[in-house]
Design a protein around this motif. Structure first.
Motif, PDB file in Angstrom:
ATOM      1  N   ASP A  32      92.739  83.371  67.035  1.00 38.48           N
ATOM      2  CA  ASP A  32      94.490  83.460  68.077  1.00 38.48           C
ATOM      3  C   ASP A  32      95.460  84.580  66.419  1.00 38.48           C
ATOM      4  OD1 ASP A  32      97.482  82.634  67.382  1.00 38.48           O
ATOM      5  OD2 ASP A  32      96.388  81.279  69.244  1.00 38.48           O
ATOM      6  N   ILE A  33      96.198  85.321  67.778  1.00 40.63           N
ATOM      7  CA  ILE A  33      96.173  86.544  67.253  1.00 40.63           C
ATOM      8  C   ILE A  33      97.891  86.427  66.360  1.00 40.63           C
ATOM      9  CG2 ILE A  33      98.081  86.903  68.927  1.00 40.63           C
ATOM     10  CD1 ILE A  33      97.603  90.087  69.143  1.00 40.63           C
ATOM     11  N   ASN A  34      98.335  84.933  66.569  1.00 44.64           N
ATOM     12  CA  ASN A  34      99.710  84.752  65.569  1.00 44.64           C
ATOM     13  C   ASN A  34      98.666  84.364  64.397  1.00 44.64           C
ATOM     14  OD1 ASN A  34     101.631  84.679  67.968  1.00 44.64           O
ATOM     15  ND2 ASN A  34     100.432  83.022  68.934  1.00 44.64           N
ATOM     16  N   ASP A  35      98.066  83.178  64.268  1.00 42.76           N
ATOM     17  CA  ASP A  35      98.125  83.388  62.824  1.00 42.76           C
ATOM     18  C   ASP A  35      96.734  83.486  61.901  1.00 42.76           C
ATOM     19  OD1 ASP A  35      96.156  81.014  63.832  1.00 42.76           O
ATOM     20  OD2 ASP A  35      97.824  79.599  63.072  1.00 42.76           O
ATOM     21  N   GLU A  36      95.822  83.565  63.159  1.00 43.14           N
ATOM     22  CA  GLU A  36      94.399  83.965  62.483  1.00 43.14           C
ATOM     23  C   GLU A  36      93.704  83.412  62.902  1.00 43.14           C
ATOM     24  OE1 GLU A  36      94.400  87.286  60.018  1.00 43.14           O
ATOM     25  OE2 GLU A  36      95.895  88.413  60.866  1.00 43.14           O
ATOM     26  N   SER A  37      94.137  81.809  62.830  1.00 40.25           N
ATOM     27  CA  SER A  37      93.454  80.532  63.151  1.00 40.25           C
ATOM     28  C   SER A  37      91.966  81.214  64.112  1.00 40.25           C
ATOM     29  CB  SER A  37      94.311  79.806  63.440  1.00 40.25           C
ATOM     30  OG  SER A  37      94.521  80.035  64.636  1.00 40.25           O
ATOM     31  N   PRO A  38      91.020  79.886  63.554  1.00 40.22           N
ATOM     32  CA  PRO A  38      89.632  80.522  64.824  1.00 40.22           C
ATOM     33  C   PRO A  38      90.322  79.488  65.643  1.00 40.22           C
ATOM     34  CG  PRO A  38      89.076  78.398  62.980  1.00 40.22           C
ATOM     35  CD  PRO A  38      90.461  79.576  62.628  1.00 40.22           C
ATOM     36  N   LEU A  39      88.929  80.078  66.963  1.00 41.11           N
ATOM     37  CA  LEU A  39      89.460  79.292  67.867  1.00 41.11           C
ATOM     38  C   LEU A  39      88.297  78.767  68.112  1.00 41.11           C
ATOM     39  CD1 LEU A  39      91.288  82.405  70.238  1.00 41.11           C
ATOM     40  CD2 LEU A  39      92.416  79.800  69.380  1.00 41.11           C
ATOM     41  N   VAL A  40      87.383  78.366  68.528  1.00 35.76           N
ATOM     42  CA  VAL A  40      86.723  77.284  69.279  1.00 35.76           C
ATOM     43  C   VAL A  40      86.002  77.185  70.804  1.00 35.76           C
ATOM     44  CG1 VAL A  40      85.438  74.673  67.772  1.00 35.76           C
ATOM     45  CG2 VAL A  40      86.802  75.510  67.093  1.00 35.76           C
ATOM     46  N   SER A  41      84.765  76.816  70.520  1.00 38.03           N
ATOM     47  CA  SER A  41      84.790  76.687  72.205  1.00 38.03           C
ATOM     48  C   SER A  41      84.759  77.574  72.761  1.00 38.03           C
ATOM     49  CB  SER A  41      85.124  75.394  73.137  1.00 38.03           C
ATOM     50  OG  SER A  41      84.278  74.257  71.861  1.00 38.03           O
ATOM     51  N   ALA A  42      85.361  79.176  72.460  1.00 37.11           N
ATOM     52  CA  ALA A  42      85.796  80.096  73.274  1.00 37.11           C
ATOM     53  C   ALA A  42      84.575  80.408  73.409  1.00 37.11           C
ATOM     54  CB  ALA A  42      86.366  81.408  72.633  1.00 37.11           C
ATOM     55  N   TYR A  52      74.885  84.817  76.671  1.00 35.19           N
ATOM     56  CA  TYR A  52      76.407  83.935  76.901  1.00 35.19           C
ATOM     57  C   TYR A  52      76.679  83.284  76.166  1.00 35.19           C
ATOM     58  CZ  TYR A  52      76.104  79.366  79.498  1.00 35.19           C
ATOM     59  OH  TYR A  52      75.360  78.597  79.890  1.00 35.19           O
ATOM     60  N   THR A  53      77.910  82.831  75.072  1.00 29.45           N
ATOM     61  CA  THR A  53      77.802  82.081  74.408  1.00 29.45           C
ATOM     62  C   THR A  53      78.771  80.485  73.995  1.00 29.45           C
ATOM     63  OG1 THR A  53      76.882  81.145  71.692  1.00 29.45           O
ATOM     64  CG2 THR A  53      78.206  83.512  72.168  1.00 29.45           C
ATOM     65  N   ILE A  54      78.517  79.790  73.245  1.00 35.80           N
ATOM     66  CA  ILE A  54      80.293  79.794  72.983  1.00 35.80           C
ATOM     67  C   ILE A  54      80.204  79.745  71.013  1.00 35.80           C
ATOM     68  CG2 ILE A  54      81.296  77.152  72.770  1.00 35.80           C
ATOM     69  CD1 ILE A  54      80.427  78.679  75.586  1.00 35.80           C
ATOM     70  N   SER A  55      81.854  80.001  71.017  1.00 38.71           N
ATOM     71  CA  SER A  55      81.958  80.233  69.602  1.00 38.71           C
ATOM     72  C   SER A  55      82.133  78.946  68.545  1.00 38.71           C
ATOM     73  CB  SER A  55      83.863  80.110  69.478  1.00 38.71           C
ATOM     74  OG  SER A  55      84.351  80.186  69.779  1.00 38.71           O
ATOM     75  N   LYS A  56      81.370  78.788  66.761  1.00 37.99           N
ATOM     76  CA  LYS A  56      81.864  77.872  66.363  1.00 37.99           C
ATOM     77  C   LYS A  56      83.679  77.252  66.294  1.00 37.99           C
ATOM     78  CE  LYS A  56      77.298  79.218  65.302  1.00 37.99           C
ATOM     79  NZ  LYS A  56      76.046  79.511  64.336  1.00 37.99           N
ATOM     80  N   GLU A  57      82.676  76.211  65.506  1.00 40.08           N
ATOM     81  CA  GLU A  57      84.097  75.698  64.643  1.00 40.08           C
ATOM     82  C   GLU A  57      84.894  77.129  63.734  1.00 40.08           C
ATOM     83  OE1 GLU A  57      83.608  72.005  62.268  1.00 40.08           O
ATOM     84  OE2 GLU A  57      83.407  70.719  63.907  1.00 40.08           O
ATOM     85  N   GLN A  62      77.948  84.509  68.270  1.00 41.00           N
ATOM     86  CA  GLN A  62      76.006  85.488  68.143  1.00 41.00           C
ATOM     87  C   GLN A  62      75.452  85.265  69.663  1.00 41.00           C
ATOM     88  OE1 GLN A  62      74.356  85.337  64.403  1.00 41.00           O
ATOM     89  NE2 GLN A  62      72.128  84.951  65.779  1.00 41.00           N
ATOM     90  N   ILE A  63      74.931  86.003  69.843  1.00 41.42           N
ATOM     91  CA  ILE A  63      74.448  86.479  71.321  1.00 41.42           C
ATOM     92  C   ILE A  63      72.492  87.425  70.800  1.00 41.42           C
ATOM     93  CG2 ILE A  63      74.017  87.843  72.951  1.00 41.42           C
ATOM     94  CD1 ILE A  63      76.907  87.270  73.079  1.00 41.42           C
ATOM     95  N   ASN A  64      71.496  86.549  70.321  1.00 38.74           N
ATOM     96  CA  ASN A  64      70.457  87.271  69.996  1.00 38.74           C
ATOM     97  C   ASN A  64      69.700  88.347  71.421  1.00 38.74           C
ATOM     98  OD1 ASN A  64      71.133  85.753  67.714  1.00 38.74           O
ATOM     99  ND2 ASN A  64      70.491  84.151  68.411  1.00 38.74           N
ATOM    100  N   ASP A  65      69.008  89.084  70.465  1.00 31.73           N
ATOM    101  CA  ASP A  65      68.039  89.534  71.965  1.00 31.73           C
ATOM    102  C   ASP A  65      68.611  90.386  72.636  1.00 31.73           C
ATOM    103  OD1 ASP A  65      65.713  88.370  70.787  1.00 31.73           O
ATOM    104  OD2 ASP A  65      65.922  86.036  71.744  1.00 31.73           O
ATOM    105  N   VAL A  66      69.224  91.751  72.219  1.00 24.41           N
ATOM    106  CA  VAL A  66      70.983  92.542  73.545  1.00 24.41           C
ATOM    107  C   VAL A  66      69.616  94.065  73.195  1.00 24.41           C
ATOM    108  CG1 VAL A  66      72.023  93.253  73.472  1.00 24.41           C
ATOM    109  CG2 VAL A  66      72.796  90.973  73.088  1.00 24.41           C
ATOM    110  N   PRO A  67      69.112  94.026  74.362  1.00 23.12           N
ATOM    111  CA  PRO A  67      68.352  95.918  74.289  1.00 23.12           C
ATOM    112  C   PRO A  67      69.438  96.680  73.928  1.00 23.12           C
ATOM    113  CG  PRO A  67      67.964  94.469  76.454  1.00 23.12           C
ATOM    114  CD  PRO A  67      69.143  93.477  75.202  1.00 23.12           C
ATOM    115  N   GLU A  68      69.386  97.169  73.201  1.00 27.57           N
ATOM    116  CA  GLU A  68      70.554  98.881  72.738  1.00 27.57           C
ATOM    117  C   GLU A  68      70.913  99.334  74.610  1.00 27.57           C
ATOM    118  OE1 GLU A  68      69.515 100.564  68.377  1.00 27.57           O
ATOM    119  OE2 GLU A  68      68.506 101.240  70.175  1.00 27.57           O
TER     120      GLU A  68
END
Length: 736
Positions: A32-42, A52-57, A62-68
């Protein structure tokens, strides 16, 4: 033109395409830009891949196996504005993309990404950007830009009453601190004298950044101070489908001041149109020692802007008028008993065109131009004009952002020009003059595993031409002057752990003398001084270094900076101890001296699970003439701020203690000041009704009505700083 053609030919020669290779991993955090708190389930997605993936608590993803290769990373979260950013995936890169999202109802402008980095050594990274935005900005909003920023580590406030206040960074003032509005120089005269005001209304801005490090060289050759960049997106930078309306009210008790503002932004086909208007009025300032007469102010500020968006970029234009009438208090040596009244206005026309390349090397080409007309009148008693200034300023900048030839990093190549037509009237005898600057800059960064590297340089040519030469002037031969300047900044950063980083910045700074430092000769009654220049001044050259260590992840954030600056020719307008007996004003003479600055900044913050947050800030600068050992004038003393606050959902409250040590290390004719301790507090609450967000903030300054003096105030010998003050701020945000 040859320089531009040469660099474009160089770019075409170096252009190449990345070849996909091994798979890699993309890591990041959503905050969050206001208080830099983590955003869950983005939701985090990369294109053209469908991964795609979902952000943690803790906000991490993290997205794996991405070609350069190059991708567009898109991040979405319910209640926040979507954002997309271009990234490069590389096996050798170990970046973590830290992305700050803005709640959809909190700011009418597009989301600001404070960093696309893993603490890499760039001015665009968080290690060299201090910023205020959202709730924190609303909490700190004060009478002027300087008072809003003064509690940040290493920042002080130069003042001569409420209106003509200006930020001072690490003891550096004047044009060593550049003030920008959406990346454009404000082109007022606030850097030239303590009685001149900054022509920015900070109530309607989205974000305020204080930039240091190599990226400063995009704007100035003076690398020792910093750049204060006020962001309001007057020319819209992103297209959207919604209408945003933002209005606000502000009031404060210490000067019976009040303000009202309205801002709106709306799409019309391929265009986004933005408009803004605000007005402020305040009476004389109240202090524990009495009323500060003739410190009232009135301001009207309005602007309009529009951008046309097309496939690969946008083109926009805006116009702003800022008008301010304010008083300078009297009662000082050489000053009028009733003070001086000042009327000024700034009309500014801005143009931006940005083109995004679909290429592996060239990323973005941006051209911006602004034309500013500034008029300033100083009225003495009987409504007689004592001083008058008229400035016409033309400024242009062409910048190419490119991806690195190497596997990881990016850079900027730019050329800028600035032309100023300066005229003066009244009883000021500085000659009318024209000045022209042409500069070229290059900033490159590279990242390898835990190591970040960035280097920047800026070359400049300046011509300063008085309209009439005077070989017999008292101050010396007033004539055309030509200068060449070169500045360099090299930075290294090493990531000790995933959360702790340390680094070193070494720089060479170069600053050309101003017109006032060269040719001024005569009384400046509003500043209570008789000012004399020195036509023989050379370029102010110096070198410096800064060591820092920081940790900026929830729940602990801290940073420590140690800095040292050494100048062979530091230019100052200092009190000579002489008096001009025709005006009975103290004589301030421009001179170049050897000098050094050293200091420390410390910032600590810890957030408890209960919603309580404790923080501490400290800033100290030590400066002296390295030849004589005498202290330099107008250096702020050591200052600390301790704060504890509680935040739960939409409610917040806090109490802070602001303290300063006495300043006895003064120049020969400078007045010392005593230390002080004052208490401040705040309350905040926000709620939503029918799609409209309401935000209330109450600030309490100097709760115990303590009498104290700001060492950088020229009125400290007459009256202390403001007494108890209650600041009320209300903002509402509507979108449809």
């Amino acid at each position: 033109m040859r320089i531009i053609l040469f660099h474009f030919a160089l770019i075409l020669f170096l252009t190449h395409s990345l070849v996909p290779g091994k798979d890699c991993t993309i890591r990041g955090k959503a905050l969050d830009i206001n208080d830099e708190s983590p955003l869950v389930s983005a939701v985090v997605k990369i294109s053209p891949s469908e991964k795609y993936t979902i952000s943690k608590e803790d906000g991490s993803f993290q997205i794996n196996d991405v070609p350069e290769g190059d991708y567009i990373l898109t991040i979405t979260h319910l209640g926040y504005r979507d954002h997309a950013v271009k990234i490069t995936a590389s096996v050798e890169s170990r970046h973590t993309f830290v992305i700050f999202l803005t709640p959809v109802a909190l700011e009418i402008s597009p989301v600001v990404v404070a960093g696309e980095h893993q603490h890499k050594m760039t001015g665009r990274g968080e290690e060299y950007i201090e910023s205020l935005a959202g709730r924190e900005l609303q909490k700190e909003l004060g009478m002027n830009l300087a008072s809003t920023l003064k509690d940040e580590a290493g920042i002080a406030m130069r003042s001569m009453g409420p209106a003509p206040a200006r930020p001072v960074i690490r003891g550096m003032n004047g044009d060593r601190v550049v003030i920008n509005e959406d990346g454009h120089k404000t082109s007022d005269l606030s850097a030239t004298s303590p009685d001149h005001a900054v022509t920015i209304e900070q109530f309607t801005v989205d974000r305020i950044e204080v930039i240091r490090g190599p990226d400063v060289l995009r704007f100035t050759s003076s690398a020792t101070g910093g750049v204060v960049n006020v962001i309001r997106h007057e020319i819209p930078a992103e297209w959207h489908k919604k209408v945003y309306i933002n209005s606000g009210l502000y009031a404060e008790s210490v000067n019976k001041g009040y303000l009202a503002s309205l801002t709106a932004e709306a799409p019309v086909g391929s265009f986004i149109i933005r408009g803004e208007i605000s007005g402020r009025k305040s009476a004389d300032l109240s202090t524990p020692g009495g009323s500060l007469n003739n410190s009232d102010a009135r301001n009207l500020n309005y602007s309009g802007g529009a951008s046309w968006f097309y496939n690969n970029g946008y083109t926009g234009i805006s116009y702003r008028r800022f008008a301010l009438d304010y008083g300078i208090p009297g009662g000082f040596e050489g000053g009028h008993p009733n003070g001086v009244d000042i009327e000024l206005f700034r009309n500014q026309l801005n143009f931006i065109s940005e083109y995004n390349f679909k290429d592996s090397f060239a990323d973005r080409l941006r051209f911006n131009f602004n034309r500013t007309f500034y008029r300033h009148k100083e009225f003495e008693k009987a409504n007689v004009i004592g001083s008058e200034f008229r400035v016409m300023n033309l400024n242009g900048n062409l910048e190419l952002t490119h991806n690195s030839i190497l596997s990881s990093g990016n850079g900027r190549i730019g050329i800028s020009s600035d032309h100023r037509d300066f005229d003066i009237g009244g009883f000021v005898f500085t000659p009318p003059a024209r000045s022209t600057n042409i500069s070229f800059y290059l900033i490159e960064d590279y990242n390898y595993k835990r190591l970040g590297f960035e280097a920047g340089m800026r070359f400049g040519y300046d011509n300063i031409s008085p309209l009439e030469e005077d070989p017999d002037a008292k101050i010396g031969y007033v004539r055309e002057k030509n200068y060449r300047s070169f500045s360099l900044s090299v930075s290294l950063l090493y990531r000790l752990t995933n959360k702790v980083s340390t680094g070193l910045n070494i720089y060479r700074s170069s600053r050309v003398p101003t017109l006032e430092e060269l040719f001024s000769e005569g009384p400046h009654l509003a500043a209570y001084s008789y000012e004399t220049g020195n036509p023989e001044l050379n370029v102010e050259n110096g070198w410096g270094m800064e060591y820092f260590v920081y940790h900026k992840f929830h729940p602990l954030k801290y940073s420590m900076n140690l800095f040292y600056n050494n100048f062979s020719n530091f230019i100052i307008h200092r009190n000579s101890g002489e008096t001009n007996y025709q005006t009975f004003l103290p004589v301030y003479s421009a001179t170049g001296i050897p000098a050094f600055f050293a200091g420390i900044e410390f910032d600590l913050e810890y957030s408890f699970e209960t919603g309580i947050k404790a923080s501490a800030r400290l800033g100290y600068t030590y400066a002296e003439n390295s030849e004589s050992g005498t202290p330099l004038p107008e250096i702020p003393p050591l200052k600390t701020t301790l704060e504890i606050c509680y935040r739960k959902n939409d409610f917040a409250a806090g109490l802070s203690a602001e303290s300063s040590l006495k300043q006895e290390r003064t120049d020969e004719f400078e007045q010392p000041t005593a230390g002080y301790l004052i208490l401040n507090g705040f309350l905040q609450y926000s709620f939503e009704t029918s799609g409209m967000l309401h935000m209330f903030s109450i600030g309490f300054d100097n709760i115990l009505n303590q009498e104290y003096r700001n060492h950088l105030s020229r009125i400290k010998s007459i009256l202390p700083e403001p007494g108890t003050n209650i600041r009320l701020t209300y903002k509402n945000f509507l979108e449809f």
